[in-house]
Design an enzyme around this catalytic site. Structure first.
Site, PDB file in Angstrom:
ATOM      1  N   CYS A  94       0.817  -1.225   0.000  1.00 25.67           N
ATOM      2  CA  CYS A  94       0.000   0.000   0.000  1.00 25.67           C
ATOM      3  C   CYS A  94       0.846   1.269   0.000  1.00 25.67           C
ATOM      4  CB  CYS A  94      -0.956   0.002   1.194  1.00 25.67           C
ATOM      5  SG  CYS A  94      -1.992  -1.455   1.271  1.00 25.67           S
ATOM      6  N   HIS A 147      -3.388   7.101   3.047  1.00 22.10           N
ATOM      7  CA  HIS A 147      -3.821   5.807   2.502  1.00 22.10           C
ATOM      8  C   HIS A 147      -5.223   5.508   3.019  1.00 22.10           C
ATOM      9  CE1 HIS A 147      -4.042   1.699   1.432  1.00 22.10           C
ATOM     10  NE2 HIS A 147      -3.746   1.205   2.622  1.00 22.10           N
ATOM     11  N   ASN A 196     -10.234  -0.174   0.404  1.00 20.18           N
ATOM     12  CA  ASN A 196      -8.772  -0.118   0.359  1.00 20.18           C
ATOM     13  C   ASN A 196      -8.297  -0.580  -1.018  1.00 20.18           C
ATOM     14  OD1 ASN A 196      -6.024  -0.497   0.655  1.00 20.18           O
ATOM     15  ND2 ASN A 196      -6.167  -1.517   2.640  1.00 20.18           N
TER      16      ASN A 196
HETATM   17  O1  UT7 Z   1      -3.734  -1.300   4.001  1.00 23.04           O
HETATM   18  C1  UT7 Z   1      -3.127  -2.317   4.697  1.00 23.04           C
HETATM   19  C2  UT7 Z   1      -4.126  -3.420   5.014  1.00 23.04           C
HETATM   20  N1  UT7 Z   1      -5.163  -2.879   5.831  1.00 23.04           N
HETATM   21  C3  UT7 Z   1      -5.403  -3.333   7.055  1.00 23.04           C
HETATM   22  O2  UT7 Z   1      -4.804  -4.247   7.544  1.00 23.04           O
HETATM   23  C4  UT7 Z   1      -6.500  -2.648   7.812  1.00 23.04           C
HETATM   24  C5  UT7 Z   1      -6.095  -2.412   9.230  1.00 23.04           C
HETATM   25  N2  UT7 Z   1      -6.999  -3.033  10.145  1.00 23.04           N
HETATM   26  C6  UT7 Z   1      -8.323  -2.703  10.263  1.00 23.04           C
HETATM   27  O3  UT7 Z   1      -8.799  -1.836   9.545  1.00 23.04           O
HETATM   28  C7  UT7 Z   1      -9.135  -3.371  11.312  1.00 23.04           C
HETATM   29  O4  UT7 Z   1      -8.314  -4.100  12.171  1.00 23.04           O
HETATM   30  C8  UT7 Z   1     -10.213  -4.321  10.713  1.00 23.04           C
HETATM   31  C9  UT7 Z   1     -11.316  -3.502  10.072  1.00 23.04           C
HETATM   32  C10 UT7 Z   1      -9.607  -5.249   9.686  1.00 23.04           C
HETATM   33  C11 UT7 Z   1     -10.859  -5.157  11.795  1.00 23.04           C
HETATM   34  O5  UT7 Z   1     -11.397  -4.350  12.831  1.00 23.04           O
HETATM   35  P1  UT7 Z   1     -11.098  -4.689  14.361  1.00 23.04           P
HETATM   36  O6  UT7 Z   1     -11.838  -3.701  15.142  1.00 23.04           O
HETATM   37  O7  UT7 Z   1      -9.616  -4.753  14.517  1.00 23.04           O
HETATM   38  O8  UT7 Z   1     -11.789  -6.101  14.536  1.00 23.04           O
HETATM   39  P2  UT7 Z   1     -11.154  -7.544  14.812  1.00 23.04           P
HETATM   40  O9  UT7 Z   1     -10.423  -8.052  13.636  1.00 23.04           O
HETATM   41  O10 UT7 Z   1     -10.434  -7.503  16.090  1.00 23.04           O
HETATM   42  O11 UT7 Z   1     -12.488  -8.389  14.982  1.00 23.04           O
HETATM   43  C12 UT7 Z   1     -13.461  -8.113  16.000  1.00 23.04           C
HETATM   44  C13 UT7 Z   1     -14.570  -9.117  15.882  1.00 23.04           C
HETATM   45  C14 UT7 Z   1     -14.080 -10.555  15.842  1.00 23.04           C
HETATM   46  O12 UT7 Z   1     -14.997 -11.336  16.589  1.00 23.04           O
HETATM   47  P3  UT7 Z   1     -14.612 -11.821  18.077  1.00 23.04           P
HETATM   48  O13 UT7 Z   1     -13.355 -12.617  17.919  1.00 23.04           O
HETATM   49  O14 UT7 Z   1     -14.400 -10.535  18.856  1.00 23.04           O
HETATM   50  O15 UT7 Z   1     -15.819 -12.587  18.486  1.00 23.04           O
HETATM   51  C15 UT7 Z   1     -14.192 -10.926  14.385  1.00 23.04           C
HETATM   52  O16 UT7 Z   1     -14.413 -12.308  14.171  1.00 23.04           O
HETATM   53  O17 UT7 Z   1     -15.305  -8.910  14.660  1.00 23.04           O
HETATM   54  C16 UT7 Z   1     -15.395 -10.142  13.946  1.00 23.04           C
HETATM   55  N3  UT7 Z   1     -15.398  -9.856  12.517  1.00 23.04           N
HETATM   56  C17 UT7 Z   1     -16.498  -9.547  11.814  1.00 23.04           C
HETATM   57  N4  UT7 Z   1     -17.790  -9.433  12.171  1.00 23.04           N
HETATM   58  C18 UT7 Z   1     -18.661  -9.074  11.228  1.00 23.04           C
HETATM   59  C19 UT7 Z   1     -14.329  -9.837  11.687  1.00 23.04           C
HETATM   60  N5  UT7 Z   1     -14.726  -9.499  10.443  1.00 23.04           N
HETATM   61  C20 UT7 Z   1     -16.057  -9.323  10.506  1.00 23.04           C
HETATM   62  C21 UT7 Z   1     -17.028  -8.974   9.555  1.00 23.04           C
HETATM   63  N6  UT7 Z   1     -18.314  -8.858   9.956  1.00 23.04           N
HETATM   64  N7  UT7 Z   1     -16.722  -8.715   8.260  1.00 23.04           N
END
Ligand code: UT7
Length: 328
Positions: A115, A255, A285
């Site tokens: 990215c 970004h 993204n």
């Molecule tokens: O550009 C470089 C690449 N970009 C990135 O890597 C993006 C950077 N990261 C982020 O934007 C965020 O970390 C995410 C949007 C990817 C995720 O948000 P988060 O607040 O960090 O959530 P998480 O991954 O910690 O997940 C929280 C919960 C989990 O459930 P449990 O384990 O708490 O029960 C996930 O399983 O949300 C669940 N979850 C979803 N629920 C509904 C994960 N994806 C989804 C989904 N819909 N699509």
């Protein structure tokens, strides 16, 4: 000769096909509310059959050339930033070369900074202009992310979209021009964003396909923490390089990965959202394409005015991060 290199034209191209959060609700266990609240994304663009990383990259380049009032024969080098190329070989920049048909054998190659790729490609291009005497360079960020998405993986499939942005860089009149750059890689997080199969470490095999190793994997939470930490470091270092201070930034072009990360960057620099480009809601993204799409869209909307100082900043796989400060 001391040259004053800057941006002479910009353009972008996104595919017509829209994939909304409602569409994703039909594919995986997710919902619009969760996606909007956690990422700010409402929809993203997806390539159709016959479109590729190179076709949208070439279209973005044509639009940047038109904006600069140039043709491909005014260009001395093509650099394409991508982590989702048409092929492992040849370079997507060479495929774009074949589509734009320059009459000379101008060089073309890819930069993979994930990215952060477009920012790194700008830096490479400016360096080669200085060492090789090139007059004008086409710098493209083009991505076909959705071709590497597992639409059964809800934590990744909601994030990415396809698109391309381009800039023509060349000699501009002072005080316009590139003012400062920064570039880094923190490889302690080298596997946090990856496509594990298809390269020489893990060639394509039935096992790799069965294990779904050809798709983008992201450790979202870890990358999130990293991003919030390094965006400021990247901009601060580019500013220091330019001998400037944060209050001199007119416009922040971060970004587009997540609205919360963009908000954090805006807060750090006390930038009201009118002075921050944010289109993650509509495009998701688009990796290396996100900064040049944001730049070109804001330019097209008349939000970027002559004399403004722009701070472009990105982070991504590697884990890479970097920033470029430019006066337009
Ligand atoms: O550009 C470089 C690449 N970009 C990135 O890597 C993006 C950077 N990261 C982020 O934007 C965020 O970390 C995410 C949007 C990817 C995720 O948000 P988060 O607040 O960090 O959530 P998480 O991954 O910690 O997940 C929280 C919960 C989990 O459930 P449990 O384990 O708490 O029960 C996930 O399983 O949300 C669940 N979850 C979803 N629920 C509904 C994960 N994806 C989804 C989904 N819909 N699509």
């Amino acid at each position: 000769m001391n040259r004053n290199i800057g941006i002479k034209g910009v353009g972008y191209c996104v595919p017509d096909k829209v994939l909304s959060n409602a569409d994703l609700e039909k594919l995986v266990d997710t919902n619009d509310e969760w996606i909007v609240e956690r990422t700010g994304i409402r929809e993203r663009r997806v390539l159709s059959e016959g479109e590729n990383c190179s076709t949208i990259g070439a279209e973005a380049a044509r639009r940047a050339l038109a904006h600069a009032g140039m043709t491909i024969d005014d260009i001395d080098l093509i650099v394409c930033a991508t982590f989702s190329p048409d092929y492992l070989c040849p370079a997507t920049a060479c495929v774009i070369h074949s589509l734009l048909k320059p009459s000379k054998h101008i060089p073309a190659f890819d930069v993979n900074g994930a990215c952060t790729g477009f920012i790194m490609a700008l830096q490479v291009a400016q360096g080669m202009m200085t060492t090789m005497g090139y007059k004008n360079v086409l710098v493209i960020g083009a991505e076909a992310c959705t071709r590497f998405i597992d639409y059964s993986n809800r934590s990744v499939c909601i994030l990415f979209g396809d698109g391309a942005g381009a800039a023509v860089i060349g000699d501009v009149e002072a005080p316009a021009g590139f003012l400062g750059h920064s570039a880094h890689a923190d490889s302690t997080g080298v596997h946090l964003i990856s496509i594990d199969a298809g390269g020489s470490a893990c060639p394509i095999s039935q096992k790799a396909v069965d294990e779904r190793l050809g798709f983008i994997q992201v450790e979202g939470r870890e990358v999130y923490k990293f991003a919030v930490k390094v965006l400021g470091t990247a901009v601060d270092q580019a500013l220091a390089n330019a001998g400037m201070t944060p209050d001199q930034i007119d416009f922040l072009i971060p970004h587009q990965a997540n609205i919360r990360i963009i908000d954090a960057a805006a807060k750090r620099y006390n930038m009201p959202m009118e002075r921050v480009v944010c289109n993650v809601e509509r495009f998701g993204n688009t990796s290396a394409a996100s900064v040049p799409i944001a730049l070109a869209e804001a330019w097209e909307q008349g939000r970027i005015k002559p004399g403004m100082v722009l701070a472009m900043v990105a982070f991504g796989g590697g884990l890479t991060y970097g920033s470029t400060i430019v006066r337009v």
